[in-house]
Design an enzyme around this catalytic site. Sequence first.
Site, PDB file in Angstrom:
ATOM      1  CG  ASP A  75       4.840   2.672   7.399  1.00  0.00           C
ATOM      2  OD1 ASP A  75       3.974   3.123   6.633  1.00  0.00           O
ATOM      3  OD2 ASP A  75       4.601   1.761   8.221  1.00  0.00           O
ATOM      4  CG  HIS A  76       4.289  -0.139   4.122  1.00  0.00           C
ATOM      5  ND1 HIS A  76       4.284  -1.503   4.359  1.00  0.00           N
ATOM      6  CD2 HIS A  76       3.752   0.432   5.222  1.00  0.00           C
ATOM      7  CE1 HIS A  76       3.747  -1.739   5.548  1.00  0.00           C
ATOM      8  NE2 HIS A  76       3.414  -0.578   6.088  1.00  0.00           N
ATOM      9  CG  HIS A 130      -0.330   0.024   2.530  1.00  0.00           C
ATOM     10  ND1 HIS A 130       0.384  -1.034   3.058  1.00  0.00           N
ATOM     11  CD2 HIS A 130      -0.297   1.001   3.483  1.00  0.00           C
ATOM     12  CE1 HIS A 130       0.812  -0.728   4.267  1.00  0.00           C
ATOM     13  NE2 HIS A 130       0.423   0.508   4.556  1.00  0.00           N
ATOM     14  CG  HIS A 161      -0.098   4.274   4.913  1.00  0.00           C
ATOM     15  ND1 HIS A 161      -0.870   3.505   5.759  1.00  0.00           N
ATOM     16  CD2 HIS A 161      -0.872   5.353   4.586  1.00  0.00           C
ATOM     17  CE1 HIS A 161      -2.052   4.083   5.936  1.00  0.00           C
ATOM     18  NE2 HIS A 161      -2.073   5.196   5.234  1.00  0.00           N
TER      19      HIS A 161
END
Length: 466
Positions: free
Chosen positions: A94-95, A90, A92
């Site tokens: 932090d990814h 996804h 976000h």
Amino acid sequence: AVENHLKGISRYDRDYLDSARNLTGLQITFLGTSGGSPTLNRNVSSLALELNMHRSVNETWLFDCGEATQTRLMQSKLKITNVTKIFITHMHGDHIFGLPGVLCMMSNSRSKVIKELKDVNADRNQISKSWASQPVHIYGPPGIANFVTMSLALSESSLSIPLVVHEFSNQPSAGEDSESFTVTNRRLKNKIRVEKVLPDEKSLMIRKKIINIMNSGEPDKAKRYSWRKQSFSKNGTGRQQQNLLDKWECMRWYLDLYDANEAIEVVACPLKHRVDCWGYVIKEVDQPGKMDTDKVKALGLPRGPILKHLKNGEAVKCPTSGRWIKPEEVMGPDKPGRKVVILGDTSDNRWIAQDARGADVVVHEATFTDDMRQRALIAGHSTAGMAGNFAKYVDAGSLILNHFSARFEDSSQWESMKNNAKGRLKDLIAASKSEEIASIQTITKQAVAKFGKNSVFAAEDLTVYC
């Protein structure tokens, strides 16, 4: 794994190590296990899956690419030149915030190989066929192509490798959204090919049937089928203008892996989170069983290509008797391929459960402890118990927990930090709220209690599982 076994570590079993199932080479290296923000010991989300099978696949695949993934790759034993595919769960930060840097790092590594080929006067055809010139494939949600394009363009980064970005689509094949296109930008020195991944037609048919059931005036069925909050009128039917199913629910996507298709299958399924999110099911194709040499001799089959055809599932004509021999007459049962399930952030993973059933390993987030369940549901995350319940439901062999909230630290590491802290750092540690300090061991115990098996592991950065 072999070295650890020879040292007498009980985690590994010799029968497993010596079995044909382990000869395909499949192992996971965690590059980031913290959720949301990094800690002193944990980077944000990323893991690598190493594949070495069928003599045709020797690749490393990345799943998510949080900030500073480059650093973890350099600290690991992984080869950046082996990375061929990147799967994003996804959008976000932090990814995905580490993705542009990793692409530049891959480009630099491959450009050195291409330069070496040019130095030895390799012709253009040899260079184009070299693995270093092959495209890197990125699979992910809508928007991932824009993120990659704009970050590279605005930073005026030049890549020596072609990129192909595969974005999930909810449109049938007849829609305009299914068309592929090439992204160009005056600041972008290389082109990025964007292709739409269409949902499986069977899953679209099932989705249509579920919507019909939900419109039948039975609220209980609707609540069971969808993760959305349902709103019903007095007669029990869904209110008008209401989407009974979420945009992606019930769909699945079978991914084109190109050269790896003959050895691996990857299915992407939607997960419930605050943004569009996916999980991935990676499965090895089943391997042919063992050939019964006694039956081969009894049938009068000679050594050579004829046995190879039988191993490949083809019927052959016996040169001595003239009889056609079917593979099942001399071959044992197929050896099932291993299955690995890698989930993104989620508070409801019902739509991946069917494909995840019987998984050898499930990698599941455990952002919160069980006493924070309500907070987890609001944030679109899972507790340790929810992870254990899912692993039990799909009858998984092992469960690996990751994506821990930054409030949780390993208890032994926390004590070491307290003992070694000096000055202001020590004051800050002492002032921390006791309820914010929970151990990773507690999370593991909660998952074990729900899973019913002891094969639950709390992932740490740079840990390798095989």
